[in-house]
Design a protein around this motif. Structure first.
Motif, PDB file in Angstrom:
ATOM      1  N   PRO A 170       0.831  -1.199   0.000  1.00  0.00           N
ATOM      2  CA  PRO A 170       0.000   0.000   0.000  1.00  0.00           C
ATOM      3  C   PRO A 170       0.871   1.256   0.000  1.00  0.00           C
ATOM      4  O   PRO A 170       1.997   1.247   0.509  1.00  0.00           O
ATOM      5  N   CYS A 171       0.322   2.337  -0.560  1.00  0.00           N
ATOM      6  CA  CYS A 171       1.030   3.608  -0.603  1.00  0.00           C
ATOM      7  C   CYS A 171       0.021   4.733  -0.816  1.00  0.00           C
ATOM      8  O   CYS A 171      -1.103   4.498  -1.239  1.00  0.00           O
ATOM      9  N   PRO A 172       0.457   5.969  -0.525  1.00  0.00           N
ATOM     10  CA  PRO A 172      -0.423   7.104  -0.792  1.00  0.00           C
ATOM     11  C   PRO A 172      -0.577   7.291  -2.305  1.00  0.00           C
ATOM     12  O   PRO A 172       0.382   7.127  -3.058  1.00  0.00           O
ATOM     13  N   TYR A 173      -1.776   7.625  -2.736  1.00  0.00           N
ATOM     14  CA  TYR A 173      -2.047   7.888  -4.141  1.00  0.00           C
ATOM     15  C   TYR A 173      -2.825   9.192  -4.218  1.00  0.00           C
ATOM     16  O   TYR A 173      -3.785   9.397  -3.473  1.00  0.00           O
ATOM     17  N   VAL A 174      -2.409  10.093  -5.096  1.00  0.00           N
ATOM     18  CA  VAL A 174      -3.059  11.390  -5.230  1.00  0.00           C
ATOM     19  C   VAL A 174      -4.072  11.338  -6.373  1.00  0.00           C
ATOM     20  O   VAL A 174      -3.736  10.958  -7.493  1.00  0.00           O
ATOM     21  N   PHE A 175      -5.296  11.704  -6.055  1.00  0.00           N
ATOM     22  CA  PHE A 175      -6.362  11.812  -7.039  1.00  0.00           C
ATOM     23  C   PHE A 175      -6.637  13.289  -7.285  1.00  0.00           C
ATOM     24  O   PHE A 175      -6.640  14.085  -6.341  1.00  0.00           O
ATOM     25  N   LYS A 176      -6.887  13.642  -8.540  1.00  0.00           N
ATOM     26  CA  LYS A 176      -7.269  15.004  -8.887  1.00  0.00           C
ATOM     27  C   LYS A 176      -8.473  14.937  -9.811  1.00  0.00           C
ATOM     28  O   LYS A 176      -8.484  14.173 -10.775  1.00  0.00           O
ATOM     29  N   GLY A 203     -15.944  31.449 -11.672  1.00  0.00           N
ATOM     30  CA  GLY A 203     -17.387  31.607 -11.836  1.00  0.00           C
ATOM     31  C   GLY A 203     -18.212  30.755 -10.894  1.00  0.00           C
ATOM     32  O   GLY A 203     -19.430  30.885 -10.825  1.00  0.00           O
ATOM     33  N   GLY A 204     -17.561  29.836 -10.183  1.00  0.00           N
ATOM     34  CA  GLY A 204     -18.246  29.002  -9.206  1.00  0.00           C
ATOM     35  C   GLY A 204     -18.939  27.774  -9.772  1.00  0.00           C
ATOM     36  O   GLY A 204     -19.533  27.003  -9.025  1.00  0.00           O
ATOM     37  N   LYS A 205     -18.848  27.574 -11.086  1.00  0.00           N
ATOM     38  CA  LYS A 205     -19.542  26.429 -11.682  1.00  0.00           C
ATOM     39  C   LYS A 205     -18.817  25.112 -11.460  1.00  0.00           C
ATOM     40  O   LYS A 205     -19.431  24.050 -11.451  1.00  0.00           O
ATOM     41  N   PHE A 206     -17.497  25.170 -11.306  1.00  0.00           N
ATOM     42  CA  PHE A 206     -16.691  23.965 -11.152  1.00  0.00           C
ATOM     43  C   PHE A 206     -15.823  24.065  -9.909  1.00  0.00           C
ATOM     44  O   PHE A 206     -15.483  25.155  -9.462  1.00  0.00           O
ATOM     45  N   THR A 207     -15.445  22.903  -9.385  1.00  0.00           N
ATOM     46  CA  THR A 207     -14.549  22.834  -8.240  1.00  0.00           C
ATOM     47  C   THR A 207     -13.462  21.825  -8.561  1.00  0.00           C
ATOM     48  O   THR A 207     -13.751  20.715  -9.016  1.00  0.00           O
ATOM     49  N   SER A 208     -12.204  22.225  -8.336  1.00  0.00           N
ATOM     50  CA  SER A 208     -11.104  21.266  -8.480  1.00  0.00           C
ATOM     51  C   SER A 208     -10.896  20.600  -7.121  1.00  0.00           C
ATOM     52  O   SER A 208     -11.005  21.247  -6.073  1.00  0.00           O
ATOM     53  N   VAL A 209     -10.624  19.316  -7.153  1.00  0.00           N
ATOM     54  CA  VAL A 209     -10.494  18.525  -5.929  1.00  0.00           C
ATOM     55  C   VAL A 209      -9.195  17.733  -5.994  1.00  0.00           C
ATOM     56  O   VAL A 209      -8.899  17.090  -6.995  1.00  0.00           O
ATOM     57  N   THR A 210      -8.426  17.815  -4.914  1.00  0.00           N
ATOM     58  CA  THR A 210      -7.220  17.008  -4.761  1.00  0.00           C
ATOM     59  C   THR A 210      -7.338  16.268  -3.444  1.00  0.00           C
ATOM     60  O   THR A 210      -7.753  16.841  -2.440  1.00  0.00           O
ATOM     61  N   LEU A 211      -6.990  14.994  -3.466  1.00  0.00           N
ATOM     62  CA  LEU A 211      -6.952  14.248  -2.218  1.00  0.00           C
ATOM     63  C   LEU A 211      -5.904  13.165  -2.312  1.00  0.00           C
ATOM     64  O   LEU A 211      -5.579  12.673  -3.382  1.00  0.00           O
ATOM     65  N   GLU A 212      -5.349  12.854  -1.176  1.00  0.00           N
ATOM     66  CA  GLU A 212      -4.376  11.769  -1.089  1.00  0.00           C
ATOM     67  C   GLU A 212      -4.987  10.677  -0.227  1.00  0.00           C
ATOM     68  O   GLU A 212      -5.441  10.930   0.878  1.00  0.00           O
ATOM     69  N   SER A 213      -4.995   9.471  -0.771  1.00  0.00           N
ATOM     70  CA  SER A 213      -5.597   8.354  -0.066  1.00  0.00           C
ATOM     71  C   SER A 213      -4.667   7.156  -0.152  1.00  0.00           C
ATOM     72  O   SER A 213      -4.004   6.953  -1.176  1.00  0.00           O
TER      73      SER A 213
END
Length: 87
Positions: A20-26, A53-63
């Motif tokens: 197992p290891c950390p994996y970054v999702f975007k 404009g608030g229509k989209f959100t960028s998301v980053t997470l490490e799991s």
């Protein structure tokens, strides 16, 4: 993505990571659908940034992931969210 491409990507993940290891999702997701993405990662902290404009959100997470197959399952589930783009 075709089954062959998915399989190639999964194999590449397994070749380049020691699980197992950390994996970054975007992801980029319509802001209205952000709760659907957050529900996939209930116990994870999402870093978000809303578009000008608030229509989209960028998301980053490490799991912490345990295999390429597990990573691919996350992408598969996320792909069911309307308008989501995986980066």
């Amino acid at each position: 993505m075709t089954d062959d491409r998915r399989s190639q990507f999964e194999n590449m993940l397994d070749e380049h990571h020691v699980w197992p290891c950390p994996y970054v999702f975007k992801f980029i997701v319509p802001t209205d659908n952000l709760p659907l993405l957050a529900a996939l990662f209930e116990s994870e902290r999402l870093e978000t940034r809303e578009s000008r404009g608030g229509k989209f959100t960028s998301v980053t997470l490490e799991s912490t992931m345990c295999s390429g197959r597990e990573v691919m399952e996350v992408y598969r589930r996320a792909s069911e969210i309307p308008g989501l783009m995986a980066l």
